[in-house]
Design an enzyme around this catalytic site. Structure first.
Site, short mmCIF file in Angstrom:
data_model
loop_
_atom_site.label_atom_id
_atom_site.label_comp_id
_atom_site.label_asym_id
_atom_site.label_seq_id
_atom_site.Cartn_x
_atom_site.Cartn_y
_atom_site.Cartn_z
CG ASN A 1 32.03 -32.97 -4.12
OD1 ASN A 1 32.45 -32.77 -3.08
ND2 ASN A 1 31.08 -33.94 -3.83
CG ASP B 1 22.81 -34.77 -5.52
OD1 ASP B 1 22.48 -35.41 -4.13
OD2 ASP B 1 22.89 -33.67 -5.68
CG PHE C 1 26.64 -29.33 6.86
CD1 PHE C 1 26.58 -29.93 7.94
CD2 PHE C 1 27.62 -28.18 6.80
CE1 PHE C 1 27.17 -29.59 9.15
CE2 PHE C 1 28.30 -27.90 8.00
CZ PHE C 1 28.11 -28.63 9.27
CE LYS D 1 19.31 -28.66 -0.55
NZ LYS D 1 20.82 -28.31 -1.02
CE LYS E 1 18.12 -33.89 1.22
NZ LYS E 1 19.58 -33.96 0.85
N1 CTP Z 1 22.83 -35.56 1.21
C1 CTP Z 1 22.61 -37.02 1.47
N2 CTP Z 1 22.47 -37.81 0.25
C2 CTP Z 1 22.78 -37.25 -1.13
C3 CTP Z 1 22.80 -35.88 -1.11
C4 CTP Z 1 23.04 -35.22 -0.09
O1 CTP Z 1 22.81 -37.42 2.50
N3 CTP Z 1 22.69 -38.23 -1.90
C5 CTP Z 1 22.90 -34.96 2.48
C6 CTP Z 1 24.34 -34.05 2.53
O2 CTP Z 1 25.21 -34.80 3.41
C7 CTP Z 1 23.87 -32.75 3.26
C8 CTP Z 1 22.32 -32.59 2.71
O3 CTP Z 1 21.97 -33.70 2.31
O4 CTP Z 1 23.66 -32.80 4.51
C9 CTP Z 1 22.20 -31.53 1.81
O5 CTP Z 1 23.13 -31.99 0.60
P1 CTP Z 1 23.21 -30.91 -0.60
O6 CTP Z 1 24.04 -31.60 -1.72
O7 CTP Z 1 23.46 -29.58 -0.23
O8 CTP Z 1 21.58 -31.17 -1.16
P2 CTP Z 1 21.03 -32.06 -2.15
O9 CTP Z 1 19.84 -32.61 -1.17
O10 CTP Z 1 21.80 -33.12 -2.89
O11 CTP Z 1 20.02 -31.09 -3.26
P3 CTP Z 1 20.95 -30.13 -4.44
O12 CTP Z 1 21.90 -31.01 -4.72
O13 CTP Z 1 19.68 -30.15 -5.29
O14 CTP Z 1 21.14 -28.68 -3.49
#
Ligand code: CTP
Length: 402
Positions: free
Chosen positions: A209, A278, A322, A336, A340
């Site tokens: 990304n 993800d 974040f 979130k 979390k």
């Molecule tokens: N995060 C993580 N592990 C993942 C995905 C996200 O630890 N596999 C953490 C990121 O570092 C961030 C937070 O979760 O601090 C939110 O990440 P974000 O990408 O905004 O959210 P997601 O939980 O992945 O949800 P979505 O993609 O549906 O918005």
């Protein structure tokens, strides 16, 4: 807060020298004492008298001038400085300092000081991009010297590109950050994740990304400056890690998870600014996939949600997430936090100019589980980092010390 602090303002010979007057004036308004040291070349652009009038203090140029009160001037300047700001800083001064040359009052003062030295860079684009200059900057960064990067624009030589002195307000704001450095994170271990992860498709391709890691690196730098023991778990990036930080380089989300879990029990604060993928290709093919006439479908598997796992394991740690969103910012961020088990989340809308991926600035909201929201204006990522650290520390202290 800054009353009585002393900044030695080093002025070198560049067309931007006149802007250092506004920097001096802005810092003086905060109660900071400014003593100016000019190089010979700088005096060709602006006279010492102008700096003397703005700062209300004598201006020094020559190492061997007869001082009014007898002392060894470069040593006394070096000792009294809370900070040395070189503005504008040419390629020449950076080159001299990086190579240990001390042949005038400014360079001898820099060599003799134990204070933080910060260079606000300004020069022609080609000089800025010259690998000799860049390697000098890298060497000094590793030694703890600070840099305020130049910005893009039309330069004095008529060329256009990176090299213009950063805006005066930004230089003042960053100088204040350097000056205001309480060691309030001493004896704290802070784990920070930064950048994007890479999920291999085959040996030559991957899914990733737009995250550059700037926010995470700014957090690591500020936490280190405030005295923390910092562990920075970083995806691939071109950024130079701040000096004195333990850096663990990873590529994939699963590697990041392994390293985060390894350190989790030993840390007090965790800030997950990384943009973790993800999903990963269900199979990472061991040879290069050759193209065929038909379409290619890549099946993706879920990666572990690292922060969700940490939320379950959370014991004494302050956990900060974040959330980079493009819509429904608050609702998504709040969900979130709950899911979390976070202490707070730093949310930003990545579609807003100045916020999110690749910028040196960010516009954030900090949201707590009780739904309270703190909104901040456009700030440098360093300023955002300090706000995040302030809040994390406050939660830590209220939980464990009171
Ligand atoms: N995060 C993580 N592990 C993942 C995905 C996200 O630890 N596999 C953490 C990121 O570092 C961030 C937070 O979760 O601090 C939110 O990440 P974000 O990408 O905004 O959210 P997601 O939980 O992945 O949800 P979505 O993609 O549906 O918005």
């Amino acid at each position: 807060m800054y009353q009585g602090k002393c900044v030695i303002l080093g002025v070198t010979g560049g067309i931007a020298a006149y802007k250092a007057l506004d920097v001096a004036s802005g810092l003086r308004k905060k109660g900071i004492i400014i003593e100016t040291v000019m190089t010979e070349n700088a005096t060709k652009f602006v006279t010492p008298l102008t700096f003397r009038s703005i700062t209300n203090n004598p201006v020094s140029v020559d190492t061997f001038a007869e001082p009014k009160i007898w002392d060894i001037q470069h040593i006394s300047l070096a000792n009294k400085a809370d900070l040395i700001l070189v503005c504008p800083a040419t390629a020449n001064i950076v080159g001299k300092v990086a190579n240990g040359i001390a042949d005038d009052l400014l360079t001898t003062t820099i060599m003799a000081t134990k204070a933080q030295v910060v260079f606000a860079l300004a020069m022609n684009t080609n000089m800025y991009e010259n690998p000799i200059f860049q390697s000098n900057v890298e060497k000094l960064r590793k030694l703890g010297y600070g840099f305020i990067e130049p910005v893009e624009g039309i330069l004095a030589c008529g060329a256009s590109g990176k090299g213009r002195l950063a805006p005066v307000e930004q230089i003042i704001a960053e100088t204040l950050i350097y000056l205001h450095r309480p060691k309030d994170l001493t004896n704290k271990r802070v784990l920070i994740t930064a950048g994007a992860t890479r999920e291999a498709i085959d040996p030559v391709r991957y899914i990733t990304n737009h995250s550059t890691g700037k926010m995470g690196y700014a957090l690591a730098e500020m936490a280190k400056r405030r005295g923390a023991d910092v562990i920075l778990i970083s995806g691939p990036t071109n950024l130079v890690p701040p000096p004195g930080v333990t850096v663990v380089k990873i590529k994939s989300a699963r590697e990041m998870a392994e390293e985060v879990f390894r350190y989790f029990d030993q840390v007090d604060i965790v800030i997950k600014s990384a943009a973790v993928a993800d999903y990963r290709p269900a199979v990472a093919v061991s040879h290069k996939i050759k193209k065929k006439d038909e379409d290619l479908i890549i099946e993706l598997s879920r990666n572990p949600d690292i922060l969700y796992e940490l939320g379950k394991r959370k014991d004494k740690q302050v956990l900060v997430g974040f959330a980079a969103e493009t819509d429904n910012l608050l609702a998504n961020a709040q969900e979130k936090i709950k899911k979390k088990n976070l202490d707070f989340i730093v949310a930003n809308d990545v579609l807003v100019p100045g916020a999110g991926f690749g910028y040196d600035t960010n516009i954030v909201k900090m949201i707590t589980p009780d739904g309270s929201i703190e909104e901040y204006p456009l700030m440098s990522k360093e300023e955002v980092a300090n706000k995040v650290l302030d809040k994390a520390l406050k939660i830590y202290n209220s939980r464990y010390l009171e």
